[in-house]
Design a protein around this motif. Structure first.
Motif, PDB file in Angstrom:
ATOM      1  N   GLN A   1       0.313   7.341  -6.251  1.00  0.00           N
ATOM      2  CA  GLN A   1      -0.867   8.220  -6.262  1.00  0.00           C
ATOM      3  C   GLN A   1      -0.457   9.681  -6.014  1.00  0.00           C
ATOM      4  N   ALA A   2       0.446   9.860  -5.056  1.00  0.00           N
ATOM      5  CA  ALA A   2       0.908  11.215  -4.720  1.00  0.00           C
ATOM      6  C   ALA A   2       1.630  11.857  -5.913  1.00  0.00           C
TER       7      ALA A   2
ATOM      8  N   ALA B   1       0.449   4.382  -2.538  1.00  0.00           N
ATOM      9  CA  ALA B   1       0.218   5.757  -2.049  1.00  0.00           C
ATOM     10  C   ALA B   1       1.243   6.710  -2.664  1.00  0.00           C
TER      11      ALA B   1
ATOM     12  N   PRO C   1       0.816  -1.220   0.000  1.00  0.00           N
ATOM     13  CA  PRO C   1       0.000   0.000   0.000  1.00  0.00           C
ATOM     14  C   PRO C   1       0.850   1.271   0.000  1.00  0.00           C
ATOM     15  N   GLU C   2       2.022   1.228   0.651  1.00  0.00           N
ATOM     16  CA  GLU C   2       2.844   2.451   0.696  1.00  0.00           C
ATOM     17  C   GLU C   2       3.391   2.821  -0.681  1.00  0.00           C
TER      18      GLU C   2
END
Ligand code: ATP
Ligand code: MG
Length: 416
Positions: free
Chosen positions: A101-102, A98, A94-95
């Motif tokens: 996505q950022a 993320a 997930p990191e």
């Protein structure tokens, strides 16, 4: 040396339009830390073929490095196929997701769901951060065997390898270091160079020696030394290159990657000298080569492209009598062009080139490849007569090289 293999993944690499340059760069990096590339494979974005290939690789090699196919699209299959071959499931991180996505948000874009693929990592693997793009790389170490998956774009692959992979691999091959050095020669052919230096390099098994003629009409002598440390490898190179340099003398123009025009530019700069050139058959090639180097305005002042006899007379002041007597392709005209360029531009040196690049223009007395290069210095005006081989391109290139070399040997080196 520790053996390794490289797999370049991507169907575009199997077309006539793309070359696998990643593996060349990787090989250089691996060699430097004592790892030898035993095999390279190019595989298209084809799951079955890639799986077959990777199963073989996993059987035979302790180090496997792949590039490409880590992107977000359907044809990016590297992760999936390695997961199958190494029998390690893909897990969502997930990191990483993320982070991707950022990155999209920062660029004002909406992330499409297929980017999730890039956050899927083989179980138990190390994630290699991508400082230049979205797809992270993956490193799997398994019982002292290593699989490294790198992205395809060179600008992402190179920093990732240098920062996160090289330190790991360098430890594996401790005690073996490879260093290379190149000497560059002009004015002698490959076989002439070989007969001069073979008696020396044959006495050495380490370093090894390779002689190559390149597109730039240079003869490059490559030495490769293997030793326990970089220091020792360089000592071996120092010894052999000193002996070889001694017999090559003035034919040797570089102990590095410098091109002839760069060496000439550097010498001009060191001597605070300036140059103007007058070109006929090279049509500006000499000026182009000299100005390819940034900062060349410190020594290169002016280029005259005087293609007709009339232009040579009006622009450079070549006397009509010389042209009438010797012809426009002659030693006297080459010298007069060099002198004209030097005088008109007010420079330390002038170079002149006149010749027949072909395929037309030859006469019974002057075949294609007849070229004269002239040099005017503060104390003398001289020339060299040449009979150059090859087609129009090659003759023009060799003519420009001959002019540069005349300046190097008889202008710059003699002024010192
Ligand atoms: P992306 O996220 O950009 O899709 P990727 O890891 O999936 O990265 P590829 O799609 O395989 O990489 O390749 C992207 C581009 O990188 C290619 O179009 C090509 O320009 C370059 N490239 C890929 N492999 C190589 C290679 N072996 N040598 C040189 N360039 C390469
Ligand atoms: Mg891709």
């Amino acid at each position: 040396m520790l053996p390794a293999e490289i797999v370049a993944i991507g169907s575009e690499l199997l077309t006539p339009y793309h070359t696998d340059t990643n593996s060349l760069w990787l090989t250089e990096q691996l060699n430097a830390v004592g790892i030898e590339v035993k095999l390279k494979t190019i595989v298209g974005d084809d799951e079955a073929r890639l799986e077959e290939m990777l199963r073989d690789a996993w059987q035979r090699s302790r180090v496997i490095i792949s590039t490409g196919g880590l992107g977000p699209t359907e044809d990016d299959i590297t992760r999936k196929v390695f997961a199958k071959v190494l029998d390690r499931p893909l897990e969502l991180h997930p990191e990483i997701l993320a982070g991707i996505q950022a990155l999209f948000e920062k660029r004002g874009l909406v992330m499409s769901p297929n980017n999730e693929r890039q956050a899927m990592i083989l179980s138990g693997a190390t994630v290699l951060p991508n400082s230049k793009g979205t797809a992270p790389g993956i490193l799997v170490s398994d019982n002292n065997r290593y699989v490294v998956m790198l992205p395809g774009p060179p600008r992402e692959m190179k920093p990732m390898f240098t920062e996160h992979v090289l330190p790991v691999l360098a430890k594996l091959s401790q005690g073996v270091r490879i260093c290379r050095r190149t000497l560059k020669v002009v004015g002698l052919g490959e076989s002439a160079v070989d007969s001069l230096i073979a008696p020396i390099y044959r006495q050495y098994q380490n370093p090894t020696t390779t002689i190559l003629f390149n597109m730039r009409a240079e003869v490059n002598i490559h030495f490769t030394a293997t030793a326990a440390t970089e220091f020792e490898a360089n000592q071996l190179l120092d010894e052999l290159t000193a002996k070889v340099s001694a017999v090559l003398g003035d034919n040797l123009f570089a102990w590095s990657d410098e091109h002839l025009e760069q060496v000439v530019g550097r010498l001009l700069l060191e001597q605070k000298a300036t140059l103007a050139v007058a070109e006929s058959c090279t049509g500006g090639l000499l000026a182009m080569r000299l100005t390819d180097t940034a900062g060349s305005s410190a020594y290169f002042q002016e280029g005259f492209i005087t293609y007709t006899a009339a232009a040579k007379m009006t622009t450079l002041g070549v006397p009509v009598e010389i042209i009438a007597q010797d012809g426009v392709v002659s030693a006297a005209v080459a010298e007069a062009m060099a002198l004209g360029a030097r005088t008109r531009a007010g420079t330390t040196f002038g170079l002149g080139i006149t010749g027949i690049a072909g395929p037309t223009g030859a006469t019974a007395a002057q075949p294609v490849g007849t070229v004269f290069v002239g040099l005017a210095t503060p104390t003398k005006t001289i020339h060299r007569a040449l009979q150059l081989p090859g087609d129009r391109d090659r003759i023009r290139w060799l003519a420009a090289t001959a002019a540069l070399d005349l300046l190097r040997r008889r202008g710059l080196n003699e002024l010192l």
